[in-house]
Design a protein around this motif. Structure first.
Motif, PDB file in Angstrom:
ATOM      1  N   HIS A  76      -2.725   0.260  -4.236  1.00  0.00           N
ATOM      2  CA  HIS A  76      -3.129   1.666  -4.194  1.00  0.00           C
ATOM      3  C   HIS A  76      -4.120   1.969  -5.314  1.00  0.00           C
ATOM      4  N   THR A  77      -3.849   1.469  -6.500  1.00  0.00           N
ATOM      5  CA  THR A  77      -4.733   1.689  -7.642  1.00  0.00           C
ATOM      6  C   THR A  77      -6.098   1.051  -7.397  1.00  0.00           C
ATOM      7  N   PRO A 131       2.575   4.255  -4.179  1.00  0.00           N
ATOM      8  CA  PRO A 131       1.429   4.983  -4.717  1.00  0.00           C
ATOM      9  C   PRO A 131       1.084   4.617  -6.153  1.00  0.00           C
ATOM     10  N   ILE A 141       0.833  -1.201   0.000  1.00  0.00           N
ATOM     11  CA  ILE A 141       0.000   0.000   0.000  1.00  0.00           C
ATOM     12  C   ILE A 141       0.869   1.254   0.000  1.00  0.00           C
ATOM     13  N   ARG A 142       2.120   1.119   0.376  1.00  0.00           N
ATOM     14  CA  ARG A 142       3.023   2.277   0.432  1.00  0.00           C
ATOM     15  C   ARG A 142       3.493   2.718  -0.952  1.00  0.00           C
ATOM     16  N   ARG A 146      -8.039   3.166  -4.791  1.00  0.00           N
ATOM     17  CA  ARG A 146      -8.516   4.417  -5.394  1.00  0.00           C
ATOM     18  C   ARG A 146      -9.684   4.156  -6.327  1.00  0.00           C
TER      19      ARG A 146
END
Length: 101
Positions: A73-74, A68, A65-66, A77
């Protein structure tokens, strides 16, 4: 983002470990990673987007998760864009650009 879309200010976002039940009949049979709940004025509940950590983690695999630009993360989002779009009526592409997952 609330500056561009003030209607998002009243939406609650929550994270739970797992969905409390199997997918509803109208939901896809795949793993439920996110659910939305409309406002309930009688119960004084604001609209909500709930992300489910364990199914998201399972789908994203070993992605961090770190990172981006990584898949986790994608995915998060994209799920947020879809959920926020569902409860606000704003096009997910306006919220997140190239909306895909």
């Amino acid at each position: 983002m609330v500056d561009r879309f003030p209607e998002l200010a009243g939406i609650e976002i929550a994270i739970e470990d797992a969905p409390p039940s199997d997918p509803a009949p109208w939901e896809p049979r795949s793993k439920v990673m996110c659910r939305t709940f409309p406002a309930d004025r009688a119960a004084r509940l604001r609209p909500r987007v709930v992300l489910y950590r364990l199914p998201i983690h399972s789908r994203a695999g070993r992605a961090s998760i770190r990172d981006p630009y990584g898949s986790a993360h994608t995915l998060i989002r994209s799920l947020l864009a879809e959920g926020l779009s569902d409860v606000s009526g704003i096009d997910p592409n306006a919220l997140y650009g190239d909306f895909t997952y």
